[in-house]
Design a protein around this motif. Sequence first.
Motif, PDB file in Angstrom:
ATOM      1  N   ILE A   1      -6.880 -17.106   3.248  1.00 38.95           N
ATOM      2  CA  ILE A   1      -7.361 -17.757   2.028  1.00 38.95           C
ATOM      3  C   ILE A   1      -8.547 -16.913   1.564  1.00 38.95           C
ATOM      4  O   ILE A   1      -9.602 -16.920   2.190  1.00 38.95           O
ATOM      5  CB  ILE A   1      -7.862 -19.189   2.325  1.00 38.95           C
ATOM      6  N   THR A   2      -8.359 -16.161   0.511  1.00 39.17           N
ATOM      7  CA  THR A   2      -9.402 -15.209   0.118  1.00 39.17           C
ATOM      8  C   THR A   2      -9.212 -14.807  -1.341  1.00 39.17           C
ATOM      9  O   THR A   2      -8.200 -15.152  -1.961  1.00 39.17           O
ATOM     10  CB  THR A   2      -9.339 -13.956   1.037  1.00 39.17           C
ATOM     11  N   ASP A   3     -10.164 -14.086  -1.865  1.00 38.63           N
ATOM     12  CA  ASP A   3     -10.072 -13.599  -3.240  1.00 38.63           C
ATOM     13  C   ASP A   3      -9.445 -12.204  -3.219  1.00 38.63           C
ATOM     14  O   ASP A   3     -10.111 -11.220  -2.943  1.00 38.63           O
ATOM     15  CB  ASP A   3     -11.492 -13.549  -3.846  1.00 38.63           C
ATOM     16  N   ARG A   4      -8.158 -12.122  -3.500  1.00 37.84           N
ATOM     17  CA  ARG A   4      -7.443 -10.839  -3.370  1.00 37.84           C
ATOM     18  C   ARG A   4      -7.809  -9.851  -4.476  1.00 37.84           C
ATOM     19  O   ARG A   4      -7.544  -8.666  -4.351  1.00 37.84           O
ATOM     20  CB  ARG A   4      -5.935 -11.058  -3.353  1.00 37.84           C
ATOM     21  N   SER A   5      -8.439 -10.339  -5.557  1.00 35.20           N
ATOM     22  CA  SER A   5      -8.790  -9.394  -6.618  1.00 35.20           C
ATOM     23  C   SER A   5      -9.835  -8.408  -6.101  1.00 35.20           C
ATOM     24  O   SER A   5     -10.016  -7.342  -6.652  1.00 35.20           O
ATOM     25  CB  SER A   5      -9.327 -10.150  -7.836  1.00 35.20           C
ATOM     26  N   ARG A   6     -10.498  -8.780  -5.001  1.00 41.41           N
ATOM     27  CA  ARG A   6     -11.504  -7.882  -4.433  1.00 41.41           C
ATOM     28  C   ARG A   6     -10.949  -7.079  -3.270  1.00 41.41           C
ATOM     29  O   ARG A   6     -11.677  -6.362  -2.605  1.00 41.41           O
ATOM     30  CB  ARG A   6     -12.717  -8.702  -3.962  1.00 41.41           C
ATOM     31  N   ARG A   7      -9.686  -7.226  -2.984  1.00 36.20           N
ATOM     32  CA  ARG A   7      -9.081  -6.541  -1.838  1.00 36.20           C
ATOM     33  C   ARG A   7      -7.923  -5.679  -2.314  1.00 36.20           C
ATOM     34  O   ARG A   7      -6.769  -5.914  -2.015  1.00 36.20           O
ATOM     35  CB  ARG A   7      -8.603  -7.568  -0.807  1.00 36.20           C
ATOM     36  N   LYS A   8      -8.286  -4.628  -3.075  1.00 33.99           N
ATOM     37  CA  LYS A   8      -7.254  -3.765  -3.661  1.00 33.99           C
ATOM     38  C   LYS A   8      -6.445  -3.047  -2.574  1.00 33.99           C
ATOM     39  O   LYS A   8      -5.265  -2.781  -2.746  1.00 33.99           O
ATOM     40  CB  LYS A   8      -7.901  -2.735  -4.600  1.00 33.99           C
ATOM     41  N   TRP A   9      -7.092  -2.718  -1.452  1.00 38.97           N
ATOM     42  CA  TRP A   9      -6.372  -2.065  -0.358  1.00 38.97           C
ATOM     43  C   TRP A   9      -5.242  -2.966   0.133  1.00 38.97           C
ATOM     44  O   TRP A   9      -4.194  -2.507   0.555  1.00 38.97           O
ATOM     45  CB  TRP A   9      -7.324  -1.730   0.800  1.00 38.97           C
TER      46      TRP A   9
END
Length: 454
Positions: A299-307
């Motif tokens: 459960i996280t903000d994927r917009s900040r996890r481009k990798w």
Amino acid sequence: MYLDLLPRLNIYRSDLKPADLSVDQYPTLDVAAVLLSHAHLDHCGNIGMLREDIPVVASPESIVIMKGMQDAGISSLESETAYFSPRQPLDDQGLYLGSDRSKSYLGRNFCCTEEPCEALIAFLSRRPGQDGRNAKKLQPGRCCCYEEAAFPFGISAHPVDHSIPGAVAYMLRGDTTVAYTGDFRVHGRGAEASRDFIRQAKEASVLIIEGTRAGPSEGERSSEESVREECLKAVEDSEGLVIADFSARNFERLEAFREIASRTGRELVALAKDIYMLHRLQDVGGSCSTDGLRIYDEITDRSRRKWETEVVQAEYGDRYVDHATIRSNPEGYILCFSFFDMKHLLDIKPQGGTYIYSACEAFNEEMEIDFRRLWQWLQLFGIKPCGFSLDEEGTLSFDGRYHASGHASGEDIVRAIEEIDPDWIVPVHTEAGEWFEKRFENVMRVEEGKRYEF
Ligand SMILES: [Zn+2]
């Protein structure tokens, strides 16, 4: 520099010096390159501070791990190993240094211990998410084979066995031959590589050797094989969810748990950042693979996890498993989590289970505190700890059967030295200098800031 956390030398990036720090009075060394043995942070952690023109000699796996950690981690000065963000003064006095968003990241120059493959060059050339309109770009450094670089002496790298892929020892040949073990062991799957290096190092007159486990407190000795058997038994005896905690980049242990999972009818679930790293290691032809692994849907903000979105989701989108699925079938999984991932238990809400601690003992106060916290998390969810325990008096103890060290034992260190039989023994990475002196006559204990010539 003031706290003495960095050696007082004049070899650091100039953009990192605030106006009130002068390093001109410190020695400017003539550094041809840094020889990196492996990508554990206690070895590569300060590379990001080094002057940008100093190249790093490292194995392809070490380079991938450093870049991967940086792409998928939180950026800090210590983690700027593969590329860095140039700083500039943001105040009038030049005391506050910050990065300029409009300037690119600069890639470090690497001299790879093997001919770098296309996948490695491509990986070093871009940072996930850099195509966004406002995103910082990455201006890659050079990456050549170390045999093509002109060093003032001969350098050869030799794979050794350690608890991370890509560990190497080095030999330097000039007027004198110097061998450096890096961190090594002779009780893992790659033990033959370590033995091979020891045989070749016989020509060295100076041996720089690690001594993590040198000293009197030699406990029970586990091997990777015995650890696998103990962990298998623990999983077989488990009811409910199993959590396996081993150091994130100990991919040999991951291999062991992959086998345990298949033998116990469970699936092994890793975090997206581990899959990202494994995927890239697989690309450069290492023994690591993502085969059969599931991925925990955080459960996280994927917009900040481009990798994650660009690589992990794109390549392995069908491997994700979420908290609700795990909650409804806890016996179907082994989660590769550590203390720092306990927050996910608030989503999974397991009822009972087993936590297998398969990593090194706490060796400082901070780690002990983390174990006490971990204990509380496990109590909360009724999870049985395995591999460590806390008694009623609050004494923390570890069960060595669930972990094999990444370092050679005292006996193996003695055997290696006797076989190599150097003129000088230089112990490093150890608090047991005296232990060496008691056993050998020609020990040179080095002090920081002093120059040694052979
Ligand atoms: Zn290490």
